[in-house]
Design a protein around this motif. Structure first.
Motif, PDB file in Angstrom:
ATOM      1  N   UNK B 208       0.857  -1.189   0.000  1.00 48.91           N
ATOM      2  CA  UNK B 208       0.000   0.000   0.000  1.00 48.91           C
ATOM      3  C   UNK B 208       0.891   1.236   0.000  1.00 48.91           C
ATOM      4  N   UNK B 209       0.653   2.129  -0.989  1.00 53.81           N
ATOM      5  CA  UNK B 209       1.519   3.307  -1.130  1.00 53.81           C
ATOM      6  C   UNK B 209       0.760   4.616  -0.899  1.00 53.81           C
ATOM      7  N   UNK B 210      -0.567   4.545  -0.796  1.00 54.50           N
ATOM      8  CA  UNK B 210      -1.338   5.761  -0.564  1.00 54.50           C
ATOM      9  C   UNK B 210      -2.726   5.422  -0.057  1.00 54.50           C
ATOM     10  N   UNK B 211      -3.341   6.381   0.653  1.00 54.12           N
ATOM     11  CA  UNK B 211      -4.709   6.203   1.144  1.00 54.12           C
ATOM     12  C   UNK B 211      -5.562   7.294   0.507  1.00 54.12           C
ATOM     13  N   UNK B 212      -6.642   6.891  -0.189  1.00 52.91           N
ATOM     14  CA  UNK B 212      -7.526   7.860  -0.853  1.00 52.91           C
ATOM     15  C   UNK B 212      -8.670   8.239   0.071  1.00 52.91           C
ATOM     16  N   UNK B 213      -9.082   9.526  -0.030  1.00 51.69           N
ATOM     17  CA  UNK B 213     -10.233   9.979   0.768  1.00 51.69           C
ATOM     18  C   UNK B 213     -11.160  10.808  -0.100  1.00 51.69           C
ATOM     19  N   UNK B 214     -12.470  10.767   0.191  1.00 48.85           N
ATOM     20  CA  UNK B 214     -13.433  11.540  -0.595  1.00 48.85           C
ATOM     21  C   UNK B 214     -13.506  12.977  -0.067  1.00 48.85           C
ATOM     22  N   UNK B 215     -14.420  13.783  -0.654  1.00 48.01           N
ATOM     23  CA  UNK B 215     -14.489  15.208  -0.287  1.00 48.01           C
ATOM     24  C   UNK B 215     -14.792  15.370   1.201  1.00 48.01           C
ATOM     25  N   UNK B 216     -15.584  14.446   1.754  1.00 51.13           N
ATOM     26  CA  UNK B 216     -15.953  14.559   3.169  1.00 51.13           C
ATOM     27  C   UNK B 216     -14.818  14.106   4.087  1.00 51.13           C
ATOM     28  N   UNK B 217     -13.724  13.614   3.479  1.00 48.83           N
ATOM     29  CA  UNK B 217     -12.600  13.177   4.304  1.00 48.83           C
ATOM     30  C   UNK B 217     -12.628  11.694   4.627  1.00 48.83           C
ATOM     31  N   UNK B 218     -13.692  11.011   4.212  1.00 49.56           N
ATOM     32  CA  UNK B 218     -13.805   9.589   4.504  1.00 49.56           C
ATOM     33  C   UNK B 218     -12.885   8.762   3.602  1.00 49.56           C
ATOM     34  N   UNK B 219     -12.376   7.674   4.151  1.00 53.00           N
ATOM     35  CA  UNK B 219     -11.530   6.776   3.365  1.00 53.00           C
ATOM     36  C   UNK B 219     -12.336   6.230   2.189  1.00 53.00           C
ATOM     37  N   UNK B 220     -11.740   6.293   0.976  1.00 52.48           N
ATOM     38  CA  UNK B 220     -12.451   5.756  -0.192  1.00 52.48           C
ATOM     39  C   UNK B 220     -11.671   4.647  -0.886  1.00 52.48           C
ATOM     40  N   UNK B 221     -10.409   4.450  -0.502  1.00 55.48           N
ATOM     41  CA  UNK B 221      -9.654   3.373  -1.136  1.00 55.48           C
ATOM     42  C   UNK B 221      -8.177   3.482  -0.846  1.00 55.48           C
ATOM     43  N   UNK B 222      -7.408   2.591  -1.491  1.00 60.82           N
ATOM     44  CA  UNK B 222      -5.949   2.632  -1.322  1.00 60.82           C
ATOM     45  C   UNK B 222      -5.272   2.553  -2.682  1.00 60.82           C
ATOM     46  N   UNK B 223      -4.082   3.135  -2.746  1.00 61.10           N
ATOM     47  CA  UNK B 223      -3.196   2.957  -3.897  1.00 61.10           C
ATOM     48  C   UNK B 223      -2.216   1.865  -3.524  1.00 61.10           C
ATOM     49  N   UNK B 224      -1.954   0.943  -4.449  1.00 63.87           N
ATOM     50  CA  UNK B 224      -1.019  -0.134  -4.147  1.00 63.87           C
ATOM     51  C   UNK B 224      -0.096  -0.355  -5.337  1.00 63.87           C
ATOM     52  N   UNK B 225       0.934  -1.166  -5.120  1.00 65.63           N
ATOM     53  CA  UNK B 225       1.829  -1.508  -6.229  1.00 65.63           C
ATOM     54  C   UNK B 225       1.130  -2.397  -7.242  1.00 65.63           C
TER      55      UNK B 225
END
Ligand SMILES: Cc1cc2nc3c(=O)[nH]c(=O)nc-3n(C[C@H](O)[C@H](O)[C@H](O)COP(=O)(O)OP(=O)(O)OC[C@H]3O[C@@H](n4cnc5c(N)ncnc54)[C@H](O)[C@@H]3O)c2cc1C
Ligand SMILES: [Zn+2]
Lengths: 89, 417
Positions: B208-225
């Motif tokens: 896992x290389x990044x954590x994605x969040x939506x406009x409200x700040x909630x977790x929406x996913x992850x970036x991975x290799x």
């Protein structure tokens, strides 16, 4: 064992030193005016970086003085060292 | 899932043991999951298992940057005990110890849990006072722990040197008989196999290389290799790398990561019947079923992610081992390694929600979380499924560092184990 560059004495073996943790964490000038979040951050929150990390060491069994270094926490290589009060490298 | 049993072993023997399936699949990541767990150690895999088993949350992935069990789970000295001082900790660690007692049946996997007893040595008046306090506190909490004399300690562990002329004489010991050891790899593999059978995707070589969040700040996913993966519930169970992952969501943590080392000797016949620990001279030792002496050393003084400790740290431990067990003085050491342990200011773990919606964390197990694996996983699965902590893990929240309600187990965890 690390070979640590004391800015006063030169490179010396790790067992002569004690670790002072992350550098540049300043205590608030007037702690009574600080809110809980800032106080928590000062006491407990640390960057704990994987990569270049600014930290303090004390040459306890040598000159006895504190100093700052930048060390890479992946390779354990020392990248820079400075005396307390000098500008951050 | 092919069940393991004596009968299955016999039947497979008829065709040369060639009919066994893979123990878990090797799936490609799906575009989205209900829950993503980052970290394929015992705690992460166990969390996925209990989510699927007890909470029917089956659309779950465990993302592991290397191979499962390759972190601290596969590097630890496997001491399991529950004799911690405070009520909160006694409840937490004893919950885990009770789950250990039936784990092999639960997973249909031999985790080689052996309740051979853990003896903690006392060398001075201070030790004696602290350990007696522990014994009493444990007994009030219904956790077994008893005070024994030096002679009784020697009977329990014959190799022990109790000669009065030692630099650190043995004055007595605290003994938890229900405590013991287990096979670390089998714990990771057993949870992986059982979780996989319930539909959990175990995805290795996926960092896992990044954590994605939506406009409200909630977790929406992850970036991975292996590409982006969507989820609304993300559980970080990454031991020494927790601060690095949490920084991807901008969350600073009360953690410092240190190298902790262990070493094993050449294998010998059974000579050592139990586990012995000494906080004062910093050593802990047991013998694995393979015959190797398993010896744990201390942490290095400084933060590092190198997975390597300094020689003077293991020397210090070996000196103590040689004095306590003179018969091991000529033993040869075979392997030495390090793991990166995430240490909290109060030496207690953090299991719970964060201020960021959808982000959950289970970390801070530091030098001693293997013993808690089933309990930690069970409670974290509850927290993820119900979006609130179980009463046992409620005190182990992140907010305690602001409120001041620390659970200071520095004395119980003084030795790295
Ligand atoms: C030498 C040593 C001795 C120990 N002895 C004992 C003992 O006797 N008794 C005891 O109770 N405890 C002991 N411990 C502590 C114990 O090992 C740990 O507390 C426990 O195993 C932690 O399990 P875990 O599943 O949380 O972490 P881990 O098993 O470390 O799993 C975390 C996983 O996260 C993965 N990861 C990290 N970053 C990423 C990323 N960005 N993306 C994807 N995956 C990632 C890692 O590769 C790793 O596999 C010891 C530890 C060490 C190092
Ligand atoms: Zn100096």
């Amino acid at each position: 064992m690390l070979l640590i560059p004391c800015p006063y004495c030169g490179p010396r073996p790790e067992i002569e030193f004690s670790y002072g943790g992350e550098a540049h964490i300043a205590r608030a000038a007037d702690p009574r005016r600080v809110d809980d979040a800032a106080w928590t951050s000062f006491l407990y929150l640390r960057s704990n970086r994987r990569g270049d990390h600014a930290e303090r060491w004390r040459h306890a069994h040598g000159c006895g003085r504190f100093f700052n270094v930048v060390r890479n926490t992946n390779s354990d290589h020392f990248l820079a060292t400075d005396k307390i009060g000098e500008p951050r490298p | 899932m092919q069940r393991f049993s004596a009968f299955a072993l016999f039947r497979q023997a008829l065709n040369g043991q060639k009919g066994w399936d893979r123990q878990w699949r090797d799936p490609e990541p799906k575009p989205a999951y209900d829950v993503i767990i980052v970290g394929g150690g015992g705690h992460g895999l166990g969390t996925a298992y209990y989510l699927a088993k007890k909470h029917q949350v089956r659309n779950v992935a465990v993302l592991e940057k290397g191979w499962i069990g390759g972190g601290n789970t596969g590097r630890n000295t496997t001491i399991i005990r529950s004799n911690y001082l405070f009520d909160e900790s006694a409840a937490l660690y004893d919950h885990a110890l009770k789950l250990w007692e039936s784990l092999a049946e639960e997973l249909n996997y031999n985790v080689m849990f052996s309740q051979r007893g853990v003896m903690m040595l006392v060398h001075n008046v201070h030790d004696e006072q602290v350990f007696k306090r522990h014994v009493h506190a444990n007994r009030l909490n219904g956790v077994d722990n008893e005070w024994i004399s030096a002679e009784a300690a020697k009977r329990f562990c014959p190799p022990l040197n109790i000669a009065p002329g030692m630099r650190h004489p043995v004055l007595g010991a605290a003994l938890q008989r229900r405590a013991g050891i287990a096979r670390h790899d089998a714990v990771a593999w057993g949870y992986a196999r059982a979780a996989d059978a319930l539909g959990v995707d175990i995805i290795q070589n996926c960092e896992v290389t990044g954590i994605d969040r939506d406009e409200a700040g909630r977790v929406s996913g992850v970036q991975t290799t292996r590409g982006a993966i969507r989820t609304r519930k993300l559980g970080i169970v990454a031991a020494g790398n927790t601060s690095v992952l949490m920084a991807m969501a901008g969350q600073r943590m009360p953690l410092e990561s240190y190298p902790l080392q262990a070493l094993v000797s050449e294998p010998v016949k059974p000579v050592f019947p139990c586990v012995v620990m000494s906080n004062t001279i910093h050593a802990y030792i047991s013998q694995s079923d393979k015959g190797e002496l398993v010896i744990g050393a201390g942490t290095d003084a400084y933060i590092s992610y190198s997975q390597r400790g300094a020689l003077h740290i293991s020397m210090h431990t070996l000196e103590a081992i040689c004095e306590l067990f003179p018969m091991f003085r000529r033993m040869r050491m075979l392997r030495n390694w390090g793991g990166i342990v995430d240490v909290t200011p109060d030496r207690s773990p953090i299991i719970g929600k964060t201020e960021i919606p959808g982000l959950y964390v289970n970390c801070g197990w530091g030098t001693g979380g293997f013993k808690a694996t089933p309990g930690s996983a069970d409670l974290f699965a509850w927290t993820l499924a119900k979006d609130e902590p179980h009463p046992i893990n409620a005190p182990f929240n992140l907010e305690r560092f602001g409120s001041g309600r620390l659970i200071d187990e520095a004395a119980a965890a003084a030795v790295a184990h």
